[in-house]
Design a protein around this motif. Structure first.
Motif, PDB file in Angstrom:
ATOM      1  N   GLY A  56     -24.622  21.016 -11.769  1.00  0.00           N
ATOM      2  CA  GLY A  56     -24.243  19.618 -11.607  1.00  0.00           C
ATOM      3  C   GLY A  56     -25.247  18.846 -10.772  1.00  0.00           C
ATOM      4  O   GLY A  56     -25.837  19.380  -9.828  1.00  0.00           O
ATOM      5  N   ILE A  57     -25.437  17.578 -11.131  1.00  0.00           N
ATOM      6  CA  ILE A  57     -26.271  16.676 -10.336  1.00  0.00           C
ATOM      7  C   ILE A  57     -25.391  16.047  -9.268  1.00  0.00           C
ATOM      8  O   ILE A  57     -24.383  15.400  -9.573  1.00  0.00           O
ATOM      9  N   CYS A  58     -25.757  16.226  -8.010  1.00  0.00           N
ATOM     10  CA  CYS A  58     -24.974  15.743  -6.878  1.00  0.00           C
ATOM     11  C   CYS A  58     -25.500  14.389  -6.405  1.00  0.00           C
ATOM     12  O   CYS A  58     -26.711  14.135  -6.434  1.00  0.00           O
ATOM     13  N   GLY A  59     -24.596  13.538  -5.939  1.00  0.00           N
ATOM     14  CA  GLY A  59     -25.008  12.253  -5.388  1.00  0.00           C
ATOM     15  C   GLY A  59     -25.961  12.400  -4.216  1.00  0.00           C
ATOM     16  O   GLY A  59     -26.841  11.556  -4.014  1.00  0.00           O
ATOM     17  N   SER A  60     -25.824  13.475  -3.446  1.00  0.00           N
ATOM     18  CA  SER A  60     -26.738  13.684  -2.322  1.00  0.00           C
ATOM     19  C   SER A  60     -28.155  13.924  -2.820  1.00  0.00           C
ATOM     20  O   SER A  60     -29.132  13.595  -2.125  1.00  0.00           O
ATOM     21  N   GLU A  61     -28.299  14.502  -4.005  1.00  0.00           N
ATOM     22  CA  GLU A  61     -29.627  14.708  -4.579  1.00  0.00           C
ATOM     23  C   GLU A  61     -30.236  13.399  -5.047  1.00  0.00           C
ATOM     24  O   GLU A  61     -31.440  13.160  -4.871  1.00  0.00           O
ATOM     25  N   LEU A  62     -29.419  12.527  -5.636  1.00  0.00           N
ATOM     26  CA  LEU A  62     -29.909  11.209  -6.037  1.00  0.00           C
ATOM     27  C   LEU A  62     -30.429  10.457  -4.816  1.00  0.00           C
ATOM     28  O   LEU A  62     -31.511   9.866  -4.833  1.00  0.00           O
TER      29      LEU A  62
ATOM     30  N   MET B 206     -29.978   7.805 -10.672  1.00  0.00           N
ATOM     31  CA  MET B 206     -30.618   7.408  -9.418  1.00  0.00           C
ATOM     32  C   MET B 206     -30.816   5.900  -9.353  1.00  0.00           C
ATOM     33  O   MET B 206     -30.760   5.297  -8.272  1.00  0.00           O
ATOM     34  N   ARG B 207     -31.035   5.261 -10.503  1.00  0.00           N
ATOM     35  CA  ARG B 207     -31.252   3.825 -10.551  1.00  0.00           C
ATOM     36  C   ARG B 207     -29.964   3.015 -10.670  1.00  0.00           C
ATOM     37  O   ARG B 207     -30.004   1.813 -10.877  1.00  0.00           O
ATOM     38  N   GLY B 208     -28.824   3.685 -10.541  1.00  0.00           N
ATOM     39  CA  GLY B 208     -27.568   2.959 -10.500  1.00  0.00           C
ATOM     40  C   GLY B 208     -26.656   3.162 -11.677  1.00  0.00           C
ATOM     41  O   GLY B 208     -25.573   2.568 -11.737  1.00  0.00           O
ATOM     42  N   GLY B 209     -27.037   3.974 -12.643  1.00  0.00           N
ATOM     43  CA  GLY B 209     -26.142   4.260 -13.758  1.00  0.00           C
ATOM     44  C   GLY B 209     -24.856   4.905 -13.264  1.00  0.00           C
ATOM     45  O   GLY B 209     -24.882   5.729 -12.355  1.00  0.00           O
ATOM     46  N   SER B 210     -23.744   4.524 -13.855  1.00  0.00           N
ATOM     47  CA  SER B 210     -22.452   5.038 -13.372  1.00  0.00           C
ATOM     48  C   SER B 210     -21.775   5.971 -14.364  1.00  0.00           C
ATOM     49  O   SER B 210     -20.661   6.417 -14.119  1.00  0.00           O
ATOM     50  N   HIS B 211     -22.424   6.241 -15.479  1.00  0.00           N
ATOM     51  CA  HIS B 211     -21.821   7.151 -16.472  1.00  0.00           C
ATOM     52  C   HIS B 211     -22.818   8.255 -16.796  1.00  0.00           C
ATOM     53  O   HIS B 211     -23.995   7.977 -17.031  1.00  0.00           O
ATOM     54  N   PRO B 212     -22.376   9.509 -16.777  1.00  0.00           N
ATOM     55  CA  PRO B 212     -21.029   9.951 -16.425  1.00  0.00           C
ATOM     56  C   PRO B 212     -20.849  10.019 -14.921  1.00  0.00           C
ATOM     57  O   PRO B 212     -21.813   9.884 -14.173  1.00  0.00           O
ATOM     58  N   VAL B 213     -19.606  10.247 -14.500  1.00  0.00           N
ATOM     59  CA  VAL B 213     -19.364  10.432 -13.073  1.00  0.00           C
ATOM     60  C   VAL B 213     -20.096  11.688 -12.588  1.00  0.00           C
ATOM     61  O   VAL B 213     -20.744  11.675 -11.537  1.00  0.00           O
ATOM     62  N   LYS B 214     -19.998  12.755 -13.351  1.00  0.00           N
ATOM     63  CA  LYS B 214     -20.683  14.001 -13.016  1.00  0.00           C
ATOM     64  C   LYS B 214     -21.485  14.471 -14.224  1.00  0.00           C
ATOM     65  O   LYS B 214     -20.920  14.844 -15.255  1.00  0.00           O
ATOM     66  N   ALA B 215     -22.796  14.461 -14.101  1.00  0.00           N
ATOM     67  CA  ALA B 215     -23.677  14.987 -15.136  1.00  0.00           C
ATOM     68  C   ALA B 215     -23.960  16.453 -14.844  1.00  0.00           C
ATOM     69  O   ALA B 215     -24.282  16.824 -13.711  1.00  0.00           O
ATOM     70  N   ILE B 216     -23.828  17.275 -15.868  1.00  0.00           N
ATOM     71  CA  ILE B 216     -24.054  18.701 -15.733  1.00  0.00           C
ATOM     72  C   ILE B 216     -25.190  19.107 -16.668  1.00  0.00           C
ATOM     73  O   ILE B 216     -25.150  18.809 -17.872  1.00  0.00           O
ATOM     74  N   LEU B 217     -26.202  19.745 -16.119  1.00  0.00           N
ATOM     75  CA  LEU B 217     -27.351  20.175 -16.906  1.00  0.00           C
ATOM     76  C   LEU B 217     -27.114  21.601 -17.385  1.00  0.00           C
ATOM     77  O   LEU B 217     -26.661  22.466 -16.627  1.00  0.00           O
ATOM     78  N   ARG B 218     -27.427  21.828 -18.666  1.00  0.00           N
ATOM     79  CA  ARG B 218     -27.191  23.123 -19.300  1.00  0.00           C
ATOM     80  C   ARG B 218     -28.514  23.690 -19.818  1.00  0.00           C
ATOM     81  O   ARG B 218     -29.009  23.271 -20.859  1.00  0.00           O
ATOM     82  N   PRO B 219     -29.130  24.634 -19.105  1.00  0.00           N
ATOM     83  CA  PRO B 219     -30.375  25.252 -19.597  1.00  0.00           C
ATOM     84  C   PRO B 219     -30.152  25.955 -20.947  1.00  0.00           C
ATOM     85  O   PRO B 219     -29.060  26.419 -21.239  1.00  0.00           O
TER      86      PRO B 219
END
Length: 311
Positions: free
Chosen positions: A35-41, A298-311
């Motif tokens: 998952g991409i965390c807001g703290s990472e953004l 990072m630039r302010g997009g709000s969708h999705p709430v939680k993006a999950i990356l799948r290798p």
């Protein structure tokens, strides 16, 4: 192997990186979801806590070489200090975090200490597995609040942390949960998950307010809207300003508690809970799309709430 790399201020890029170095006490985890965390953004916009070049990713799950599904507690501690002995590894003075101080899971594979592994049920989806770590933050915040049954709960921010705070609170006997967020879509999702009221701002009086944003403005709101003797739990890290008149705490005996992470027991509890939660606010993307998805958020997009990356 392929990885999403934080290469400089406001910049992440897909690149080929070296295979992980697997130490004697490490296990190689083949990443299935991260998952991409807001703290990472925030950390990529304003480098400091995270230093490039870095493969981030601390909310993740995968399989070991022998096919065991696992999630990983990314907080690594010394294990011997007074705090670790008291079960407070998350605030160990020597703590390190996978994806912050060590290479993380925005990659095909990651090496982690064997002690950090948490075995998952075979039937758990990879999307749910990626939510265990943020869910553990919510479990910890709720336990810090230590509220009585029937408490009036306010949540500021309906991003991923705010929504898991709602879900964690609904696990308990709460009278009502109000959620504030500027995004209509995120307010709708909070309502679908069970929030009694939603709006652009909180109004009224609360026994506990969880601030999942962390600006000076939301800090001020979280304290002002408390009843005398109430508690504000700060989880958000948007900026460093306290934002409120501290004499208010003295005159009304309100409390403000910081909530950074979670204990081992709370991480395990989160793994038990997430399988039964509604996760319609998550969306999965191929790892190769990571730079595009990360940059948009990072630039302010709000969708999705939680993006999950799948290798």
């Amino acid at each position: 192997m392929r990885a999403l790399v934080f290469t400089g201020p406001s910049t992440v890029e897909m690149d080929d990186v070296a295979e992980p170095e697997v130490g004697e006490d490490d296990v190689l985890v083949h990443v299935r979801s991260a998952g991409i965390c807001g703290s990472e953004l925030h950390g990529v916009r304003t480098p400091g806590f995270r230093v490039p070049p870095l493969v981030m990713g601390h909310e993740f799950a995968g399989v070991t070489d022998d096919g065991v599904p696992v999630t990983v507690n990314p907080i690594l501690s010394c294990g011997t200090c007074d705090l670790c002995r008291d079960g407070l590894r998350q605030v160990c003075r020597e703590r390190r975090i996978i994806g912050v101080h060590l290479p993380g899971a925005f990659a095909e594979r990651v090496a982690v200490p064997r002690s950090a592994l948490h075995k998952l049920p075979e039937e758990m989806s990879w999307e749910a597995a990626a939510v265990v770590e943020p869910a553990a933050n919510a479990v910890h915040a709720w336990r810090l609040a230590d509220v009585a049954p029937g408490a009036r709960v306010g949540v500021i921010g309906a991003g991923a942390i705010g929504l898991v705070c709602v879900l964690a609170a609904l696990t308990e006997d709460t009278a009502s949960i109000a959620v504030a967020d500027r995004s209509p879509e995120r307010r709708r999702m909070a309502s679908l998950l069970g929030a009694a009221t939603v709006g652009g701002e909180l109004s009224g009086e609360f026994d506990v307010v969880l601030d999942a944003v962390g600006t000076g403005e939301t800090h001020e709101q979280s304290v002002r809207l408390l009843r005398p003797g109430g508690v504000a739990i700060w989880l958000g890290l948007a900026d460093a300003g306290a934002g409120f008149d501290a004499t208010m705490l003295v005159r009304t005996e309100k409390r403000v508690l910081g909530s950074f992470a979670y204990t081992d027991d709370e991480f395990a509890r989160a793994a038990e809970l997430v399988g039964g939660w509604g996760l319609g606010w998550t969306a999965s993307y191929p790892l190769e799309s990571g730079a595009e998805i990360f940059t948009d958020l990072m630039r302010g997009g709000s969708h999705p709430v939680k993006a999950i990356l799948r290798p």
